[in-house]
Design a protein around this motif. Structure first.
Motif, PDB file in Angstrom:
ATOM      1  N   GLU A 189      35.809  82.007  32.528  1.00 39.93           N
ATOM      2  CA  GLU A 189      36.271  80.654  32.204  1.00 39.93           C
ATOM      3  C   GLU A 189      35.232  79.858  31.420  1.00 39.93           C
ATOM      4  O   GLU A 189      35.413  78.668  31.166  1.00 39.93           O
ATOM      5  CB  GLU A 189      36.659  79.905  33.483  1.00 39.93           C
ATOM      6  CG  GLU A 189      37.902  80.444  34.140  1.00 39.93           C
ATOM      7  CD  GLU A 189      39.149  80.247  33.308  1.00 39.93           C
ATOM      8  OE1 GLU A 189      39.302  79.174  32.678  1.00 39.93           O
ATOM      9  OE2 GLU A 189      39.982  81.173  33.276  1.00 39.93           O
ATOM     10  N   GLY A 190      34.111  80.508  31.071  1.00 40.25           N
ATOM     11  CA  GLY A 190      33.126  79.862  30.217  1.00 40.25           C
ATOM     12  C   GLY A 190      31.893  79.337  30.920  1.00 40.25           C
ATOM     13  O   GLY A 190      31.023  78.730  30.287  1.00 40.25           O
ATOM     14  N   MET A 191      31.780  79.536  32.209  1.00 41.39           N
ATOM     15  CA  MET A 191      30.614  79.057  32.943  1.00 41.39           C
ATOM     16  C   MET A 191      29.454  80.035  32.748  1.00 41.39           C
ATOM     17  O   MET A 191      29.658  81.240  32.683  1.00 41.39           O
ATOM     18  CB  MET A 191      30.960  78.932  34.421  1.00 41.39           C
ATOM     19  CG  MET A 191      29.842  78.355  35.254  1.00 41.39           C
ATOM     20  SD  MET A 191      30.427  77.891  36.887  1.00 41.39           S
ATOM     21  CE  MET A 191      31.408  76.464  36.454  1.00 41.39           C
ATOM     22  N   GLU A 192      28.252  79.506  32.655  1.00 45.30           N
ATOM     23  CA  GLU A 192      27.069  80.344  32.569  1.00 45.30           C
ATOM     24  C   GLU A 192      26.839  81.007  33.927  1.00 45.30           C
ATOM     25  O   GLU A 192      26.915  80.350  34.969  1.00 45.30           O
ATOM     26  CB  GLU A 192      25.837  79.520  32.191  1.00 45.30           C
ATOM     27  CG  GLU A 192      25.876  78.978  30.779  1.00 45.30           C
ATOM     28  CD  GLU A 192      25.749  80.076  29.739  1.00 45.30           C
ATOM     29  OE1 GLU A 192      25.037  81.066  29.992  1.00 45.30           O
ATOM     30  OE2 GLU A 192      26.361  79.932  28.673  1.00 45.30           O
ATOM     31  N   LYS A 193      26.544  82.300  33.899  1.00 39.66           N
ATOM     32  CA  LYS A 193      26.401  83.061  35.141  1.00 39.66           C
ATOM     33  C   LYS A 193      25.325  82.482  36.047  1.00 39.66           C
ATOM     34  O   LYS A 193      25.547  82.297  37.249  1.00 39.66           O
ATOM     35  CB  LYS A 193      26.108  84.525  34.812  1.00 39.66           C
ATOM     36  CG  LYS A 193      26.138  85.446  35.997  1.00 39.66           C
ATOM     37  CD  LYS A 193      26.005  86.895  35.557  1.00 39.66           C
ATOM     38  CE  LYS A 193      26.233  87.852  36.696  1.00 39.66           C
ATOM     39  NZ  LYS A 193      26.246  89.250  36.247  1.00 39.66           N
ATOM     40  N   HIS A 194      24.161  82.186  35.499  1.00 36.99           N
ATOM     41  CA  HIS A 194      23.069  81.673  36.328  1.00 36.99           C
ATOM     42  C   HIS A 194      23.399  80.318  36.938  1.00 36.99           C
ATOM     43  O   HIS A 194      23.004  80.018  38.056  1.00 36.99           O
ATOM     44  CB  HIS A 194      21.745  81.634  35.548  1.00 36.99           C
ATOM     45  CG  HIS A 194      21.712  80.619  34.455  1.00 36.99           C
ATOM     46  ND1 HIS A 194      22.272  80.846  33.222  1.00 36.99           N
ATOM     47  CD2 HIS A 194      21.192  79.376  34.431  1.00 36.99           C
ATOM     48  CE1 HIS A 194      22.097  79.770  32.475  1.00 36.99           C
ATOM     49  NE2 HIS A 194      21.448  78.875  33.172  1.00 36.99           N
ATOM     50  N   GLU A 195      24.161  79.486  36.211  1.00 30.59           N
ATOM     51  CA  GLU A 195      24.569  78.191  36.750  1.00 30.59           C
ATOM     52  C   GLU A 195      25.539  78.373  37.904  1.00 30.59           C
ATOM     53  O   GLU A 195      25.454  77.678  38.924  1.00 30.59           O
ATOM     54  CB  GLU A 195      25.205  77.332  35.657  1.00 30.59           C
ATOM     55  CG  GLU A 195      24.226  76.856  34.615  1.00 30.59           C
ATOM     56  CD  GLU A 195      24.908  76.087  33.489  1.00 30.59           C
ATOM     57  OE1 GLU A 195      26.080  75.680  33.642  1.00 30.59           O
ATOM     58  OE2 GLU A 195      24.263  75.895  32.451  1.00 30.59           O
ATOM     59  N   ALA A 196      26.474  79.288  37.737  1.00 32.26           N
ATOM     60  CA  ALA A 196      27.456  79.551  38.791  1.00 32.26           C
ATOM     61  C   ALA A 196      26.773  80.082  40.045  1.00 32.26           C
ATOM     62  O   ALA A 196      27.070  79.634  41.160  1.00 32.26           O
ATOM     63  CB  ALA A 196      28.513  80.531  38.301  1.00 32.26           C
TER      64      ALA A 196
END
Length: 149
Positions: free
Chosen positions: A98-105
């Protein structure tokens, strides 16, 4: 993504949404030489668990629009796709898709886990739902993880 491409390939090759299990295995093992027959059967198990395939007797039915998938000529799936993924990994993939950065998630899920005292799977499901991403198919898995803690 490569799991979805690997599963789509036999259906696209035959131009159908439904294949006998044997046809699916032959398409992946003999026609494409991607997997051994046993590995192709393992792929069926993983894809079924992930909700990409459904069994109807001896037939396999694609639960997604395989015609939208492009199988690049040079594509060869990694054997890693034969490994069952945890609910956390599956939610994380949905968030990244969905476009979220992996590290942020991962950071947000870890924070929620600590804040609410949940398992990582449950925290991932709660976080995804807060972000408006439908992971309802993974909620029972996360719930099971809560009950075993």
């Amino acid at each position: 993504m490569s799991l979805r491409v690997a599963v789509a390939a036999p259906f696209s090759q035959h131009g159908t949404d439904c294949l006998e299990e044997g046809e699916f295995v032959v398409a992946l093992s003999l026609d494409r030489d991607w997997f051994s027959p046993d590995q192709a059967k393992r792929l069926i198990d993983v894809a079924t668990q992930e909700g990409l395939l459904e069994r109807e007797g001896d037939d396999l039915v694609a639960t997604f629009d395989h015609s939208e998938m492009t199988v690049p000529e040079e594509f060869v799936p990694d054997e890693e796709i034969l490994r069952e993924r945890s609910a956390f990994e599956r939610v994380l993939d949905a968030l990244v898709a969905e476009g979220m950065e992996k590290h942020e998630a991962v950071g947000a899920i870890n924070g929620l886990q600590e804040e609410l005292g949940l398992t990582i799977e449950a925290a991932a499901v709660v976080y995804a739902r807060r972000e408006g991403i439908d992971v309802s198919d993974l909620a029972p898995i996360a719930n099971d993880a809560l009950e075993t803690e």
